[in-house]
Motif scaffolding. Structure first.
Motif, PDB file in Angstrom:
ATOM      1  N   GLY A 131       0.823  -1.262   0.097  1.00  0.00           N
ATOM      2  CA  GLY A 131       0.039   0.023  -0.142  1.00  0.00           C
ATOM      3  C   GLY A 131       0.915   1.199  -0.076  1.00  0.00           C
ATOM      4  N   ARG A 173      -6.843  -1.861  -1.545  1.00  0.00           N
ATOM      5  CA  ARG A 173      -5.957  -2.735  -2.252  1.00  0.00           C
ATOM      6  C   ARG A 173      -5.484  -3.815  -1.205  1.00  0.00           C
ATOM      7  N   GLU A 226      -5.747  -8.512  -1.218  1.00  0.00           N
ATOM      8  CA  GLU A 226      -4.294  -8.832  -1.367  1.00  0.00           C
ATOM      9  C   GLU A 226      -4.052 -10.163  -1.029  1.00  0.00           C
ATOM     10  N   SER A 258     -15.965  -4.400  -1.461  1.00  0.00           N
ATOM     11  CA  SER A 258     -15.027  -3.600  -2.589  1.00  0.00           C
ATOM     12  C   SER A 258     -15.586  -2.576  -3.315  1.00  0.00           C
ATOM     13  N   PHE A 311      -9.980  -3.328 -10.820  1.00  0.00           N
ATOM     14  CA  PHE A 311      -8.944  -2.828 -10.009  1.00  0.00           C
ATOM     15  C   PHE A 311      -9.441  -3.164  -8.389  1.00  0.00           C
ATOM     16  N   SER A 312     -10.761  -3.073  -8.470  1.00  0.00           N
ATOM     17  CA  SER A 312     -11.000  -3.352  -6.819  1.00  0.00           C
ATOM     18  C   SER A 312     -11.544  -4.464  -6.427  1.00  0.00           C
ATOM     19  N   SER A 367     -10.462  -8.397  -5.669  1.00  0.00           N
ATOM     20  CA  SER A 367      -9.288  -9.208  -5.186  1.00  0.00           C
ATOM     21  C   SER A 367      -9.022 -10.195  -6.240  1.00  0.00           C
TER      22      SER A 367
END
Lengths: 282, 278
Positions: free
Chosen positions: A155, A211, A215, A260, B101-102, B104
């Motif tokens: 990050g 992000r 991950e 998200s 992009f958002s 996982s």
């Protein structure tokens, strides 16, 4: 209003609207939207109580706590140090500044698996960092602390890169005025610079956090992956997949997707706020 | 002037920032090369010329060679539609393009398993026709296309929006066809931004791990990309070989950063001059 008339005119003059938009929509649906919808359709096979039971099982809850807690912690560390790094890069001149500036993006460019094995190696009991920390009683590898370290690494660039342009565009006159009015350096930072940088800082925090929660590659090597202790949610999804529990894996994935997407909307709003703040100044 | 921090404060801030970056960035990067070369150049060269490593390199290059052009064509088409025309739902479309992009990487892999896997929507049909997508190369390519989807589009859209439509309109009025206008006016104007997007897209395509890991099946010599090969070697405690493979990816990252630095500067110059002209 005038811009709209101009754009309408453009639509008549320029060709290729149907082709480019059509291609964009078809490609977007095939690669992104239809596959993503599969996750929601799969989960819709579960009844609501079944869904809730899957996504709130103790092991899953423990993984949320770790994932969101460590992501929050890592984003917070990056907010503090990201502001510091951005400030140092914009305001001070020192040897190697350009090189440091370019290398800040390393976590974007370095494959996550490479970061993962490097951090795991460094923090293992006989690694460069581990051999210094373990005698002090600090174990990073194979603990939740390792998750925090990996998420801090990936990050790192977000806050620096969102705050940097705002600091660059900040008119120095504002601070000069504050100094003339008798403000100390710290006061002028706290009351003049900080409020202007705040939206960008929050955007960077949200980007780093978003992000971090998804991950996988940089975390699994250093985390130890013990259920209930150091198992992140993305890993739990993979574990369920490997046990052929597709429904369970997908249900957890849907929870993560909803979070998200909410974050994505929040980030869009924060970015609009940042632009307005910046626009008001220039 | 009363404007600048005392010298001591300044150096303390610089030292703290550099210490943080050294611990979290520079040392891990150096460590990859140190571990890769620890047992000598001979061991290093043997590790990266191992048949499985070479197969992984080949698959990584193949994946990028398919995924990057696909997303490049998409990025150009999306930017043309979004930047040059006005239509309802434009902001929604721009947000949807950023969606991957958002997500996982693990979920990016999972959704393709749900469609193409044995129990997936198309699973039975694919098995009847003896087509393998999951645990095979097509799945790896698809997952990579997904995770690198927005890179080119998100560079080009703001750039082409800033440049407006006047030059294209002039060309069209003067009798240029749509393709002529595109190749001779639009493309030269966005070359650097396009290149910037391609560089980032390529780095991610070659380095993707999570999404590819889910759909790969980890079959040596067949479905292992470089990052997956590094993982397998690491888990087998073949650390020197793992870091040797990883060092290739670290080199790729360094090349990416150098290119990004130079191309990024030219792209920014272009954008500034476009904004001044507008």
């Amino acid at each position: 209003m005038r811009a709209r008339v101009d754009r309408r005119g453009a639509r008549r003059v320029l060709p290729g609207f149907g082709l480019s938009l059509g291609y964009t929509l078809v490609y977007l649906c095939l690669i992104v939207l239809i596959p993503l919808s599969a996750a929601f359709f799969k989960t819709a096979q579960l009844t609501w109580p079944e869904f809730v039971a899957v996504v709130t099982a103790p092991r899953v809850m423990a993984s949320y706590r770790l994932t969101f807690g460590a992501s929050f912690g890592a984003a917070a560390i990056n907010t503090v140090f990201g502001l510091l790094v951005a400030w140092v890069l914009v305001r001070y001149r020192f040897p190697g500044r350009a090189l440091v500036d370019a290398l800040v993006d390393l976590p974007f460019a370095l494959p996550t698996a490479v970061a993962g094995i490097a951090l795991a190696g460094l923090f293992s009991a006989n690694g460069w960092f581990g051999s210094l920390l373990v005698p002090l009683g600090i174990t990073v590898a194979f603990t939740p602390l390792g998750v925090l370290v990996a998420l801090t690494f990936i990050g790192l660039p977000f806050v620096v890169r969102t705050v940097q342009p705002v600091l660059e565009d900040l008119p120095r006159e504002l601070e000069e005025v504050a100094a003339t009015l008798g403000a100390s350096r710290w006061e002028s930072f706290r009351r003049v610079v900080f409020p202007i940088v705040l939206p960008a800082l929050l955007t960077g925090f949200a980007l780093a956090f978003a992000r971090a929660i998804g991950e996988y590659g940089s975390v699994i090597f250093i985390a130890g992956n013990m259920p209930m202790v150091s198992e992140i949610t993305p890993l739990l999804i993979i574990t369920k997949l490997e046990q052929y529990d597709y429904t369970g894996a997908t249900a957890i994935a849907v929870v993560m997707l909803v979070i998200s997407f909410t974050l994505l909307l929040a980030i869009n709003a924060l970015q609009a706020w940042t632009r307005r703040r910046q626009g008001a100044l220039t | 002037m009363g404007m600048d921090e005392p010298r001591a404060v300044r150096w303390l801030l610089i030292a703290t920032a550099l210490a943080f970056l050294t611990l979290f960035l520079f040392v891990p990067l150096a460590f990859v090369f140190y571990e890769a070369l620890k047992k000598g150049v001979g061991v290093y060269l043997a590790a990266i010329s191992d048949p499985d490593a070479l197969d992984a390199i080949r698959l990584t290059l193949l994946t990028a060679a398919i995924a990057v052009p696909l997303n490049l064509v998409f990025g150009v088409a999306a930017a043309w539609a979004i930047a040059k025309f006005s239509f309802p739902g434009k902001n929604v479309l721009t947000t949807l393009i950023d969606l991957p992009f958002s997500v996982s990487p693990v979920i990016a892999g999972l959704i393709y398993v749900l469609i193409f896997g044995l129990q997936g929507w198309l699973g039975p049909w694919l098995r009847e026709h003896d087509i393998r997508i999951i645990f095979a190369v097509p799945g790896i390519v698809l997952a990579t296309v997904f995770v690198t989807f927005p890179f080119v589009a998100r560079e080009l859209i703001p750039l082409m929006q800033a440049q407006g439509t006047e030059q294209e309109e002039a060309a069209t009025v003067l009798g240029a066809s749509g393709w002529q206008t595109f190749w001779r006016i639009t493309l030269p104007n966005v070359t650097w931004g396009l290149l910037y997007g391609v560089i980032l897209c390529n780095a991610r395509a070659m380095g993707e791990f999570g999404a590819v890991s889910v759909v790969s099946g980890h079959i040596r010599g067949a479905t292992n990309t470089l990052p997956l090969q590094a993982e397998i070697l690491y888990n087998e405690y073949q650390f020197s070989a793992a870091f040797a493979v990883a060092s290739l990816l670290a080199l790729l990252a360094l090349v990416t950063l150098v290119l990004k630095y130079f191309v990024g500067r030219r792209a920014v110059d272009r954008q500034h001059s476009a904004e001044h002209a507008a």
